[in-house]
Design a protein around this motif. Structure first.
Motif, short mmCIF file in Angstrom:
data_model
loop_
_atom_site.label_atom_id
_atom_site.label_comp_id
_atom_site.label_asym_id
_atom_site.label_seq_id
_atom_site.Cartn_x
_atom_site.Cartn_y
_atom_site.Cartn_z
N VAL A 43 39.08 33.76 30.00
CA VAL A 43 38.52 35.02 30.48
C VAL A 43 38.05 35.82 29.27
N PRO A 44 36.92 36.50 29.36
CA PRO A 44 36.46 37.28 28.20
C PRO A 44 37.49 38.32 27.76
N ASN A 45 37.54 38.56 26.46
CA ASN A 45 38.36 39.61 25.87
C ASN A 45 39.86 39.41 26.04
N ARG A 46 40.29 38.16 26.22
CA ARG A 46 41.73 37.88 26.28
C ARG A 46 42.14 37.10 25.03
N PRO A 62 34.49 35.64 34.45
CA PRO A 62 35.17 36.89 34.81
C PRO A 62 36.00 36.69 36.07
N VAL A 63 37.31 36.86 35.96
CA VAL A 63 38.19 36.74 37.12
C VAL A 63 39.38 37.66 36.89
N GLU A 64 39.91 38.24 37.96
CA GLU A 64 41.06 39.14 37.84
C GLU A 64 41.98 38.95 39.02
N GLY A 65 43.17 39.54 38.90
CA GLY A 65 44.18 39.35 39.93
C GLY A 65 43.96 40.22 41.15
N LEU A 78 37.74 39.47 45.57
CA LEU A 78 37.52 38.26 46.36
C LEU A 78 36.12 37.70 46.12
N PHE A 79 35.14 38.59 46.04
CA PHE A 79 33.77 38.15 45.76
C PHE A 79 33.69 37.49 44.39
N ARG A 80 34.36 38.11 43.40
CA ARG A 80 34.35 37.51 42.05
C ARG A 80 35.07 36.17 42.03
N LEU A 81 36.14 36.05 42.85
CA LEU A 81 36.85 34.78 42.92
C LEU A 81 35.94 33.69 43.47
N ILE A 82 35.24 33.99 44.54
CA ILE A 82 34.32 33.01 45.13
C ILE A 82 33.23 32.62 44.13
N ARG A 83 32.72 33.62 43.44
CA ARG A 83 31.70 33.34 42.43
C ARG A 83 32.27 32.49 41.29
N SER A 84 33.53 32.78 40.90
CA SER A 84 34.17 32.03 39.83
C SER A 84 34.39 30.58 40.23
N ILE A 85 34.76 30.35 41.49
CA ILE A 85 34.93 28.98 41.98
C ILE A 85 33.63 28.21 41.81
N TYR A 106 45.61 34.20 36.56
CA TYR A 106 44.40 34.44 37.37
C TYR A 106 43.39 33.32 37.28
N ILE A 107 43.30 32.68 36.10
CA ILE A 107 42.30 31.65 35.89
C ILE A 107 42.59 30.39 36.71
N ALA A 108 43.84 30.23 37.16
CA ALA A 108 44.24 28.99 37.83
C ALA A 108 43.60 28.84 39.20
N GLY A 109 43.51 29.95 39.96
CA GLY A 109 43.00 29.87 41.33
C GLY A 109 41.63 29.21 41.44
N PRO A 110 40.60 29.78 40.79
CA PRO A 110 39.28 29.16 40.89
C PRO A 110 39.22 27.77 40.29
N SER A 111 40.03 27.51 39.26
CA SER A 111 40.03 26.19 38.63
C SER A 111 40.59 25.13 39.56
#
Length: 364
Positions: A43-46, A62-65, A78-85, A106-111
């Motif tokens: 994730v950026p800036n981590r 970009p993904v968040e909890g 939720l929209f960002r999660l779908i986009r991340s997937i 947070y990164i695990a879900g879309p992965s």
């Protein structure tokens, strides 16, 4: 998806982000897979933007909890999660990856979702005794879930679980760690090491500084890792007291320590176990779902550590308990032995072997 050429290395995507607790175990496993072509997803800036690029190509999304309460913010996430997937799915297809390893967060879900939608094996490592929400939600999608604590299995579907412990940084795996050359601590004095952690260190720091004069008077030396957000760092001055924001050679420091005072993050506990360091644990009270208290309970049950809730602890009590331990070398030795019994020294090798088994079995 095309199969890899017979003589080309297998390609593994590691999704690990945010904190050392997520990143260090993943890096330790990656080091056990030198024949794999590894890329990193973060994730950026981590923290991964500082630790990873020197070793592995880093991609970020970009993904968040999820927030606790449903609302407009939840819909945006939720929209960002779908986009991340979609982004991870595209990355996996474009890079012709053969598997995914993730350490939760947070990164695990879309992965996990992206990989499984493509039929790829996914190995998820969960370091905490109480698995996080992401692990509990997405573990049924995974090919295997590798556990840092055996007790975590009770919260997850049984068919997927493999106990491997938690991999540690390479410095903890060295046969002989570097001595503390930059800290002039005599070999024959008791050393107290205080590790407040990256979150919530200030409350522990304050209690330690109030208790420290009595410990120093008893002949102890103190290395106090204060973090970088404590405005009172320099308020205690003593030639045998070292206040540092961070310290690189943690393996050497824990090996030298007579006693550690620490939060109860899974990474810190694993490092204490590897070095066999007795400890007083003060779980961070605001950790998600109080998971540090669950971690500490494992050490308390094994009599490897003394555990105190921050709300129940005063500087007077902390001062007294440390002095009791310093005056009880047999008890400290017993705690050290119990602590070391909780270590899985070859955790990185075990997890790397699991990755190999599942990725290579899929692509034979």
């Amino acid at each position: 998806m095309n199969s890899p050429a017979a003589n080309s290395p297998l390609r593994l995507l590691i999704a690990a982000s945010g904190t050392g607790g997520h990143l260090f175990p993943a890096i330790a496993v990656a080091e056990q897979l030198p024949d794999y072509k590894i890329e990193w997803l973060g994730v950026p800036n981590r923290l991964e933007t500082q630790l990873v690029p020197a070793q592995y190509p880093l991609r970020t999304i970009p993904v968040e909890g999820f927030q606790q309460r449903l609302g407009l913010g939840t819909l945006k996430i939720l929209f960002r999660l779908i986009r991340s997937i979609g982004q991870v799915r595209h990355l996996l297809k474009q890079g012709n990856f053969q598997g995914v390893l993730t350490t939760g967060g947070y990164i695990a879900g879309p992965s996990i979702i992206a990989a499984r939608s493509l039929g790829l094996p996914v190995i998820l490592h969960e370091s905490n005794a109480l698995p996080g929400k992401v692990t509990r939600w997405f573990s049924p999608w995974c090919t295997a879930v590798a556990l840092g604590f055996e007790s975590a299995a009770q919260y997850l579907p049984k068919a997927h679980n493999v106990y491997v412990g938690t991999p540690v940084r390479s410095q903890f795996r060295a046969a002989a760690n570097q001595p503390l050359e930059d800290l002039p601590i005599p070999a024959d004095v008791p050393l107290i090491v205080v590790v407040g952690g990256s979150q919530g260190a200030v409350a522990v720091n304050r209690m330690v500084r109030q208790s420290a004069p009595a410990w120093l008077a008893a002949g102890a030396w103190i290395v106090h890792l204060t973090g970088d957000s404590d405005p009172e760092t320099q308020s205690l001055q003593h030639p045998h007291y070292f206040a540092l924001p961070f310290y690189d050679n943690m393996a050497g420091l824990f090996q030298r320590a007579t006693l550690a005072i620490s939060r109860a993050g899974a990474g810190s506990l694993t490092e204490l176990a590897i070095t066999g360091t007795p400890s007083i644990l003060i779980p961070y009270p605001f950790a998600a779902e109080d998971h540090q208290a669950h971690n500490a309970a494992i050490f308390a049950a094994a009599r490897a550590a003394q555990v105190y809730r921050q709300a129940d602890l005063t500087s007077e009590l902390l001062e007294a308990k440390v002095l009791e331990l310093l005056r009880s070398p047999n008890l400290l030795q017993e705690m050290a032995t119990k602590t070391e019994s909780l270590a899985v020294a070859d955790s990185a090798e075990q997890l790397a072997a699991l990755v190999r088994q599942l990725v290579e079995q899929k692509h034979q």
